[in-house]
Write an enzyme that holds these catalytic residues in place. Structure first.
Site, PDB file in Angstrom:
ATOM      1  N   ASN A   9      20.794  11.143  15.297  1.00  0.00           N
ATOM      2  CA  ASN A   9      19.952  11.988  14.969  1.00  0.00           C
ATOM      3  C   ASN A   9      20.391  13.093  14.049  1.00  0.00           C
ATOM      4  O   ASN A   9      20.729  13.774  14.379  1.00  0.00           O
ATOM      5  CB  ASN A   9      19.375  12.566  16.229  1.00  0.00           C
ATOM      6  CG  ASN A   9      18.117  13.555  16.175  1.00  0.00           C
ATOM      7  OD1 ASN A   9      17.548  13.541  15.200  1.00  0.00           O
ATOM      8  ND2 ASN A   9      17.628  14.209  17.320  1.00  0.00           N
ATOM      9  N   LYS A  11      18.245  15.276  12.718  1.00  0.00           N
ATOM     10  CA  LYS A  11      17.240  16.390  12.619  1.00  0.00           C
ATOM     11  C   LYS A  11      16.751  16.739  11.455  1.00  0.00           C
ATOM     12  O   LYS A  11      16.668  15.974  10.600  1.00  0.00           O
ATOM     13  CB  LYS A  11      18.111  17.470  13.436  1.00  0.00           C
ATOM     14  CG  LYS A  11      18.655  17.019  14.736  1.00  0.00           C
ATOM     15  CD  LYS A  11      19.055  17.925  15.688  1.00  0.00           C
ATOM     16  CE  LYS A  11      19.599  17.220  17.153  1.00  0.00           C
ATOM     17  NZ  LYS A  11      20.091  18.328  18.056  1.00  0.00           N
ATOM     18  N   HIS A 102      12.130  14.437  21.891  1.00  0.00           N
ATOM     19  CA  HIS A 102      13.181  14.970  21.662  1.00  0.00           C
ATOM     20  C   HIS A 102      12.943  16.279  22.097  1.00  0.00           C
ATOM     21  O   HIS A 102      12.045  16.978  22.000  1.00  0.00           O
ATOM     22  CB  HIS A 102      13.807  14.926  20.444  1.00  0.00           C
ATOM     23  CG  HIS A 102      15.120  15.738  20.149  1.00  0.00           C
ATOM     24  ND1 HIS A 102      15.539  17.073  20.237  1.00  0.00           N
ATOM     25  CD2 HIS A 102      16.349  14.967  20.073  1.00  0.00           C
ATOM     26  CE1 HIS A 102      16.710  17.031  20.344  1.00  0.00           C
ATOM     27  NE2 HIS A 102      17.197  15.810  20.380  1.00  0.00           N
ATOM     28  N   GLU A 104      13.693  19.229  21.096  1.00  0.00           N
ATOM     29  CA  GLU A 104      13.393  20.072  20.069  1.00  0.00           C
ATOM     30  C   GLU A 104      11.818  20.011  19.994  1.00  0.00           C
ATOM     31  O   GLU A 104      11.099  20.741  19.620  1.00  0.00           O
ATOM     32  CB  GLU A 104      14.024  20.002  18.873  1.00  0.00           C
ATOM     33  CG  GLU A 104      15.454  20.711  19.150  1.00  0.00           C
ATOM     34  CD  GLU A 104      16.369  19.913  18.539  1.00  0.00           C
ATOM     35  OE1 GLU A 104      16.488  19.150  17.480  1.00  0.00           O
ATOM     36  OE2 GLU A 104      17.940  19.965  18.828  1.00  0.00           O
ATOM     37  N   GLU A 174      19.284  13.641  27.637  1.00  0.00           N
ATOM     38  CA  GLU A 174      19.885  14.610  26.823  1.00  0.00           C
ATOM     39  C   GLU A 174      19.822  15.922  27.665  1.00  0.00           C
ATOM     40  O   GLU A 174      18.625  16.459  27.481  1.00  0.00           O
ATOM     41  CB  GLU A 174      19.525  14.975  25.284  1.00  0.00           C
ATOM     42  CG  GLU A 174      19.538  13.630  24.775  1.00  0.00           C
ATOM     43  CD  GLU A 174      19.346  13.929  23.017  1.00  0.00           C
ATOM     44  OE1 GLU A 174      20.412  13.777  22.372  1.00  0.00           O
ATOM     45  OE2 GLU A 174      18.174  14.432  22.611  1.00  0.00           O
ATOM     46  N   GLY A 180      24.090  20.596  20.987  1.00  0.00           N
ATOM     47  CA  GLY A 180      24.400  21.526  19.875  1.00  0.00           C
ATOM     48  C   GLY A 180      25.127  22.594  20.607  1.00  0.00           C
ATOM     49  O   GLY A 180      25.538  23.581  19.702  1.00  0.00           O
TER      50      GLY A 180
HETATM   51  P1  13P Z   1      24.368  17.230  19.412  1.00  0.00           P
HETATM   52  O1  13P Z   1      25.198  15.947  19.570  1.00  0.00           O
HETATM   53  O2  13P Z   1      24.655  17.957  18.191  1.00  0.00           O
HETATM   54  O3  13P Z   1      24.646  18.046  20.684  1.00  0.00           O
HETATM   55  O4  13P Z   1      22.966  16.919  19.489  1.00  0.00           O
HETATM   56  C1  13P Z   1      22.478  16.004  20.401  1.00  0.00           C
HETATM   57  C2  13P Z   1      20.951  15.724  20.191  1.00  0.00           C
HETATM   58  O5  13P Z   1      20.070  16.415  20.387  1.00  0.00           O
HETATM   59  C3  13P Z   1      20.914  14.172  19.559  1.00  0.00           C
HETATM   60  O6  13P Z   1      19.231  14.076  19.723  1.00  0.00           O
END
Ligand code: 13P
Length: 255
Positions: A9, A11, A102, A104, A174, A180
């Site tokens: 992903n 983003k 997701h 976010e 997740e 992150g």
């Molecule tokens: P990270 O691998 O940067 O922690 O992000 C995970 C994520 O949100 C994948 O959708």
């Protein structure tokens, strides 16, 4: 061997030119790896670029078994919905997947379980595989609400999706606090939570659904995490942005 899915992903990262550069390195270096010929056979590799880079992704992967999809779709494919993304367009570009829900999107764009349910139905109708994301916040985990939150996300988000109409569904767990942050859930936390997600999916008549783990996954922890029961692969953010790092992660996930 598990049927593993390794998903990236990106983003809001990578312009079309950066996307093309990434794939040049990914394929130049990837073809040297012994696992390369097994992509699309023993495991899947899926990229979720930002919308503006979908076409560059489509062109870059067209001679390979690598799959891609959109990071978000709207619950309708066309009409007066300014700024939204269309499942039909992703399909026209030869995409196979739609990332839905997701954290976010839930957090910053206030997407609810019932709205996400509409998107999942629409993705399936549009012949895209929904990759439905679920996960609890730190506050929810610390107050003992993890299972209640995941149960609501699964039952409301997957309402009226069954093994008959949802044959090609993927769930990605997740934990929001691990995204992150570099904070990885412990193997015990992943084991316990994936077992709960699996049990809930079985009750919904969706027990064949692959369950991916996401949140600070990288080459260094992939090998340990992939051994955990009911972990069918990963949804990777930061560690998928550099081709070499993502290739290492793929290699370690298959070891
Ligand atoms: P990270 O691998 O940067 O922690 O992000 C995970 C994520 O949100 C994948 O959708």
């Amino acid at each position: 061997m598990k049927n593993i899915i390794l998903a990236a992903n990106w983003k809001l990262n990578k312009s079309p030119a950066e996307t093309r550069r990434f794939f040049k390195t990914f394929f130049d270096e990837g073809k040297k790896k012994s696992f390369y010929a097994q992509i699309g056979k023993q495991f899947q590799v899926v990229f979720f670029p930002s919308t503006i880079s979908l076409e560059a992704t489509s062109e870059s992967v067209k001679d390979s078994e690598v799959r891609f999809g959109g990071q978000n779709i709207y619950s309708e494919s066309q009409g007066a919905f300014t700024g939204e993304n269309s499942a039909k367009v992703i399909k026209e570009l030869n995409g196979h997947y739609a990332l839905i829900g997701h954290s976010e999107r839930r957090q910053y764009f206030h997407e609810s379980n019932s709205f996400l349910n509409k998107k999942i139905h629409h993705a399936l109708k549009s012949d895209l595989i929904p990759m439905y994301c679920i996960g609890e916040t730190l506050e929810e985990r610390e107050s003992g609400k993890t299972e209640a939150v995941l149960l609501a996300q699964l039952t409301e988000g997957l309402k009226e999706i069954t093994s008959a109409n949802g044959k090609t569904l993927v769930v990605a767990y997740e934990p929001v606090w691990a995204i992150g942050t570099g904070k990885i859930a412990t193997a015990d936390q992943v084991k316990e939570t994936h077992a709960f997600v699996q049990k809930t999916l079985a009750k919904l008549d969706l027990e064949q659904t692959p369950i991916l783990y996401g949140g600070s996954v990288k080459a260094a922890n992939a090998q340990e995490l992939i051994q955990i029961p009911h972990v069918s692969g990963f949804l990777v953010g930061g560690a998928s942005l550099e081709a070499a790092a993502f290739l290492d992660l793929i290699q370690n996930s298959l070891a």
